[in-house]
Motif scaffolding. Sequence first.
Motif, PDB file in Angstrom:
ATOM      1  N   THR A 173       0.930  -1.290  -0.233  1.00 47.37           N
ATOM      2  CA  THR A 173       0.056   0.010   0.064  1.00 47.37           C
ATOM      3  C   THR A 173       0.912   1.382   0.001  1.00 47.37           C
ATOM      4  O   THR A 173       0.619   2.316  -0.584  1.00 47.37           O
ATOM      5  CB  THR A 173      -1.056  -0.049   1.333  1.00 47.37           C
ATOM      6  N   VAL A 174       1.959   1.338   0.757  1.00 51.19           N
ATOM      7  CA  VAL A 174       2.796   2.276   0.885  1.00 51.19           C
ATOM      8  C   VAL A 174       3.375   2.619  -0.531  1.00 51.19           C
ATOM      9  O   VAL A 174       3.511   3.734  -0.790  1.00 51.19           O
ATOM     10  CB  VAL A 174       3.960   2.108   1.833  1.00 51.19           C
ATOM     11  N   SER A 177       1.008   3.943  -3.174  1.00 48.71           N
ATOM     12  CA  SER A 177       0.639   5.281  -2.744  1.00 48.71           C
ATOM     13  C   SER A 177       1.745   6.234  -3.130  1.00 48.71           C
ATOM     14  O   SER A 177       1.555   7.562  -3.608  1.00 48.71           O
ATOM     15  CB  SER A 177       0.247   5.533  -1.456  1.00 48.71           C
ATOM     16  N   LYS A 178       3.085   5.674  -2.874  1.00 46.15           N
ATOM     17  CA  LYS A 178       4.107   6.676  -3.297  1.00 46.15           C
ATOM     18  C   LYS A 178       4.376   6.900  -4.601  1.00 46.15           C
ATOM     19  O   LYS A 178       4.780   7.877  -5.308  1.00 46.15           O
ATOM     20  CB  LYS A 178       5.369   6.012  -2.851  1.00 46.15           C
ATOM     21  N   CYS A 179       3.918   5.896  -5.654  1.00 47.38           N
ATOM     22  CA  CYS A 179       3.916   5.922  -6.959  1.00 47.38           C
ATOM     23  C   CYS A 179       2.867   7.138  -7.482  1.00 47.38           C
ATOM     24  O   CYS A 179       3.221   7.915  -8.317  1.00 47.38           O
ATOM     25  CB  CYS A 179       3.289   4.730  -7.701  1.00 47.38           C
ATOM     26  N   LYS A 180       1.563   7.169  -6.805  1.00 52.21           N
ATOM     27  CA  LYS A 180       0.883   8.085  -7.119  1.00 52.21           C
ATOM     28  C   LYS A 180       1.380   9.454  -6.607  1.00 52.21           C
ATOM     29  O   LYS A 180       0.983  10.442  -7.163  1.00 52.21           O
ATOM     30  CB  LYS A 180      -0.550   7.878  -6.570  1.00 52.21           C
ATOM     31  N   GLU A 181       1.949   9.574  -5.421  1.00 54.13           N
ATOM     32  CA  GLU A 181       2.392  10.718  -5.024  1.00 54.13           C
ATOM     33  C   GLU A 181       3.313  11.340  -6.197  1.00 54.13           C
ATOM     34  O   GLU A 181       3.485  12.545  -6.277  1.00 54.13           O
ATOM     35  CB  GLU A 181       3.041  10.540  -3.718  1.00 54.13           C
TER      36      GLU A 181
END
Length: 207
Positions: A173-174, A177-181
């Motif tokens: 999940t981390v 979400s970091k890819c999206k960030e």
Amino acid sequence: MSHEIRTPLNSIFNVFEQTEISTSNSYGGTGMGLTIIKQLIEAQGGSINVKSKIGEGSTFRFTLLFGKTNIEVEQSIEIPKLDSKIKNRSVLVAGDIPLNQLLIKIILNDFGFEHEVVENGKIAIEKLQTNTHDIILMDLQMPEMNGFEAAEYIRKTLKSKIQFSALTADVTTVDISKCKEFAMDDYISKPIDENLIYIKIMELVKK
């Protein structure tokens, strides 16, 4: 009278090795296939061996240990038909592991995609400034400049809207979400699956 040079049997698993010189002359090939197979099997804790008799043939055996599961097998992924417009797209790949580089080159070649493969994010950025590419597939963990650093530079400094997919073995999940960030459009989990790569590239092109 010609003489054929034979090598020890187990050496056929070495890079660029074939048992006889006449093999490559008659049938072609680079001697890489069994090397890739051996590395893939050993990477999963397995082993492979071969027995052979001249004039009779060869038998390859490999062993892999897997835990039991009660999870139902998912249905096979339906692969869309090859689209000539999509095949002409150019893919830039960044990753530092030679085996993965070789595998993804083979996959992209099989599907007919134009492609260029580099070792890290820094070189990928240099290529984007001099060459035209439609899609980036980028490993997240690389020396000199990793995938996140490269993505940030491509989006914020170059102001590029190129379609961007991360290649990652850490599908948490981390990580997602970091890819999206960092404004990545998608991610592809490793080990690399040729059908999944094709589907992901088609989805990126359609965007």
